[in-house]
Design an enzyme around this catalytic site. Structure first.
Site, PDB file in Angstrom:
ATOM      1  N   VAL A  16     -45.253 -81.543   6.854  1.00  0.00           N
ATOM      2  CA  VAL A  16     -44.068 -82.130   6.858  1.00  0.00           C
ATOM      3  C   VAL A  16     -44.246 -83.335   5.743  1.00  0.00           C
ATOM      4  O   VAL A  16     -45.019 -84.166   5.781  1.00  0.00           O
ATOM      5  CB  VAL A  16     -43.604 -82.803   8.189  1.00  0.00           C
ATOM      6  N   GLU A  39     -42.475 -77.111   7.747  1.00  0.00           N
ATOM      7  CA  GLU A  39     -41.642 -76.323   8.320  1.00  0.00           C
ATOM      8  C   GLU A  39     -40.274 -76.679   8.180  1.00  0.00           C
ATOM      9  O   GLU A  39     -39.719 -77.983   7.913  1.00  0.00           O
ATOM     10  CB  GLU A  39     -41.924 -76.847  10.199  1.00  0.00           C
ATOM     11  N   CYS A 111     -46.790 -76.341  16.696  1.00  0.00           N
ATOM     12  CA  CYS A 111     -46.183 -77.960  16.776  1.00  0.00           C
ATOM     13  C   CYS A 111     -46.168 -78.306  18.186  1.00  0.00           C
ATOM     14  O   CYS A 111     -45.350 -77.751  19.042  1.00  0.00           O
ATOM     15  CB  CYS A 111     -44.798 -77.944  16.180  1.00  0.00           C
ATOM     16  N   ARG A 235     -54.998 -81.775   5.682  1.00  0.00           N
ATOM     17  CA  ARG A 235     -55.388 -83.218   5.138  1.00  0.00           C
ATOM     18  C   ARG A 235     -56.184 -83.113   4.308  1.00  0.00           C
ATOM     19  O   ARG A 235     -56.040 -84.375   3.114  1.00  0.00           O
ATOM     20  CB  ARG A 235     -55.880 -84.134   6.449  1.00  0.00           C
TER      21      ARG A 235
HETATM   22  C1  LIG Z   1     -48.650 -84.706   7.692  1.00  0.00           C
HETATM   23  C2  LIG Z   1     -48.941 -83.518   8.406  1.00  0.00           C
HETATM   24  C3  LIG Z   1     -47.800 -82.696   8.490  1.00  0.00           C
HETATM   25  C4  LIG Z   1     -47.805 -81.631   9.306  1.00  0.00           C
HETATM   26  N1  LIG Z   1     -46.792 -80.720   9.207  1.00  0.00           N
HETATM   27  C5  LIG Z   1     -46.936 -79.390   9.773  1.00  0.00           C
HETATM   28  C6  LIG Z   1     -45.771 -78.341   9.531  1.00  0.00           C
HETATM   29  O1  LIG Z   1     -44.952 -78.700   9.197  1.00  0.00           O
HETATM   30  N2  LIG Z   1     -46.140 -77.208  10.266  1.00  0.00           N
HETATM   31  C7  LIG Z   1     -47.219 -76.794  10.837  1.00  0.00           C
HETATM   32  O2  LIG Z   1     -47.421 -75.552  11.187  1.00  0.00           O
HETATM   33  N3  LIG Z   1     -48.386 -77.541  10.757  1.00  0.00           N
HETATM   34  C8  LIG Z   1     -48.094 -78.837  10.382  1.00  0.00           C
HETATM   35  N4  LIG Z   1     -49.128 -79.742  10.316  1.00  0.00           N
HETATM   36  C9  LIG Z   1     -50.386 -79.496  10.880  1.00  0.00           C
HETATM   37  C10 LIG Z   1     -51.349 -78.853   9.549  1.00  0.00           C
HETATM   38  O3  LIG Z   1     -50.683 -77.738   9.128  1.00  0.00           O
HETATM   39  C11 LIG Z   1     -52.749 -78.430   9.987  1.00  0.00           C
HETATM   40  O4  LIG Z   1     -52.545 -77.520  11.072  1.00  0.00           O
HETATM   41  C12 LIG Z   1     -53.799 -79.459  10.808  1.00  0.00           C
HETATM   42  O5  LIG Z   1     -53.675 -80.633  10.038  1.00  0.00           O
HETATM   43  C13 LIG Z   1     -55.122 -79.148  10.909  1.00  0.00           C
HETATM   44  O6  LIG Z   1     -55.585 -78.958   9.390  1.00  0.00           O
HETATM   45  P1  LIG Z   1     -56.643 -79.860   8.858  1.00  0.00           P
HETATM   46  O7  LIG Z   1     -57.642 -80.327   9.841  1.00  0.00           O
HETATM   47  O8  LIG Z   1     -57.185 -79.283   7.675  1.00  0.00           O
HETATM   48  O9  LIG Z   1     -55.697 -81.130   8.654  1.00  0.00           O
HETATM   49  C14 LIG Z   1     -49.148 -81.034   9.582  1.00  0.00           C
HETATM   50  C15 LIG Z   1     -50.159 -81.976   9.696  1.00  0.00           C
HETATM   51  C16 LIG Z   1     -50.009 -82.974   8.936  1.00  0.00           C
HETATM   52  C17 LIG Z   1     -51.305 -83.781   8.668  1.00  0.00           C
END
Ligand SMILES: Cc1cc2nc3c(=O)[nH]c(=O)nc-3n(C[C@H](O)[C@H](O)[C@H](O)COP(=O)(O)O)c2cc1C
Length: 378
Positions: A16, A39, A111, A235
């Site tokens: 997001v 999303e 989510c 991230r």
């Molecule tokens: C700022 C932010 C916004 C996110 N928004 C969504 C989203 O819209 N839809 C979704 O499925 N996951 C969302 N996530 C989760 C990420 O897609 C991901 O599953 C989670 O951060 C773990 O991955 P990472 O360890 O590489 O950060 C969001 C994560 C962050 C940090």
């Protein structure tokens, strides 16, 4: 039916406010194979009007004059539109709305936020598998798009196995697994081990692994550890989207400049530009508080950002070109002679700058977005 290959890929995660058009385009330029949108709730996109902005070439989906989704032909074969849904019919209508402009549709089943769970969306679908099955089947059979699904792991390997087998049976083209349970925080280490069992059991489609990839080298480590087909980065790409470069990351200032260029080219919302630029100047989730970070906090428009990074010439040239394209598209429209952006010498509005900085400061705030007032972290 469109063909999108999800195997052996490195992809940008849905985030997001972060995974908006400029970051997606930049990630593709740095080497991402596919890019997920943030999303969008099904009802938000249903009923949007589609128009092409003649100045930028951006395809804009708008409702009540508010921009809900922006995309560009350059990403058409790579962009996966993620929906939040709890209803098979609404999910299908949402997919059909954007069908011609995207490479696939993804259902968010991870989510854990209240607004999502209360509406039966996101992680609520993990414990309402009959509805999830109907949503996926309806999309697979009737959308004409490749369909995927992003889940979290469940409390036990048996439950997770049952879930992914059910999803595989619906005809989706891939499953993304965020290796955390819905109650785990992002600061807790992702459970890569859980993927081994999933990969052994899901034989017919690629599994995309998500969680704790912060360097390009982590992708191979993750693959060696789990035999997973593809990797999704969230991230790591938020902090520095050049993570997708095989050759290694670029200095963050260079990346910010490249990002800013994209923002001007697609006429991104300046608040979103600022939010993402401030998110980039981070190490392990914490702001570096570098000199450039401080300067960015006191700036709020595209011309001022460009000035800050010595890109005035690029800005003026790009805006002149946009103006010319707009004028060529509607030569008799007097309004087109107005510059689409304010001039370099515009005044800064300190109050709203403060507001944006505050927005960027906490993890909690990250999940508010200008387009859909929703809280999401899946
Ligand atoms: C700022 C932010 C916004 C996110 N928004 C969504 C989203 O819209 N839809 C979704 O499925 N996951 C969302 N996530 C989760 C990420 O897609 C991901 O599953 C989670 O951060 C773990 O991955 P990472 O360890 O590489 O950060 C969001 C994560 C962050 C940090």
């Amino acid at each position: 039916m469109k063909m999108t290959d999800y195997s052996n890929k490195v992809v940008l995660a849905p985030m997001v406010r972060i995974s908006s058009l400029p970051l997606r385009l930049l990630s593709l330029e740095y080497g991402a194979d596919l890019v997920w949108t943030e999303e969008t709730i099904d009802k938000k996109i249903i009923g949007c009007e589609r128009q092409v902005n003649p100045a930028t070439g951006v395809i804009e989906y708008k409702k009540n004059n508010r921009l809900v989704f922006a995309t560009h032909p350059d990403e058409r074969n790579h962009v996966i539109f993620q929906i939040g849904t709890a209803d098979p019919d609404l999910a299908l209508q949402a997919a059909l709305t954007v069908k011609d402009d995207v490479a696939g549709i993804d259902v968010n089943c991870g989510c854990p936020k209240k607004f999502s769970i209360h509406a039966g969306m996101g992680a609520a679908l993990l414990s309402n598998q009959p509805v999830l099955k109907k949503i996926l089947e309806n999309l697979v059979q009737n959308s004409g798009l490749p369909v995927t699904c992003k889940v979290r792991i469940l409390e036990t390997p048996e439950k997770t196995r049952e879930l992914v087998k059910m999803i595989e049976g619906t005809g989706v083209k891939a499953i993304t697994v965020h290796c955390r349970t819905k109650d785990m925080r992002s600061s807790e280490r992702a459970k890569w081990d859980a993927l081994k069992d999933i990969v052994e059991n899901v034989k017919t489609i690629p599994v995309v692994a998500n969680g704790d990839v912060f360097e390009y080298g982590d992708i191979q480590k993750l693959k060696d550890h789990t035999n997973v087909s593809s990797a999704m980065i969230a991230r790591g790409a938020e902090y520095n989207p050049s993570i997708f470069r095989k050759e290694g990351k670029l200095p963050v200032v260079d990346v910010i400049k490249a990002y800013l260029k994209k923002c001007v080219e697609v006429n991104n919302l300046p608040q979103n530009t600022k939010y993402c630029m401030l998110s980039m100047d981070k190490e392990k989730g914490h702001h570096t508080r570098s000199e450039i970070y401080d300067k960015m906090t006191h700036t709020k428009s595209h011309p001022s950002f460009c000035k800050l990074f010595g890109m005035e010439e690029f800005y003026e040239k790009e805006i002149a070109e946009q103006e010319a394209r707009k004028k060529a598209a509607s030569p008799h429209d007097d309004k087109v002679s107005q510059p689409p952006k304010r001039k370099l010498e515009e005044q800064e509005d300190d109050a709203s700058t403060e507001r944006v900085v505050k927005l960027a400061k906490t993890e909690q705030d990250k999940i508010e977005q200008p387009i859909q007032k929703a809280t999401i972290e899946a």
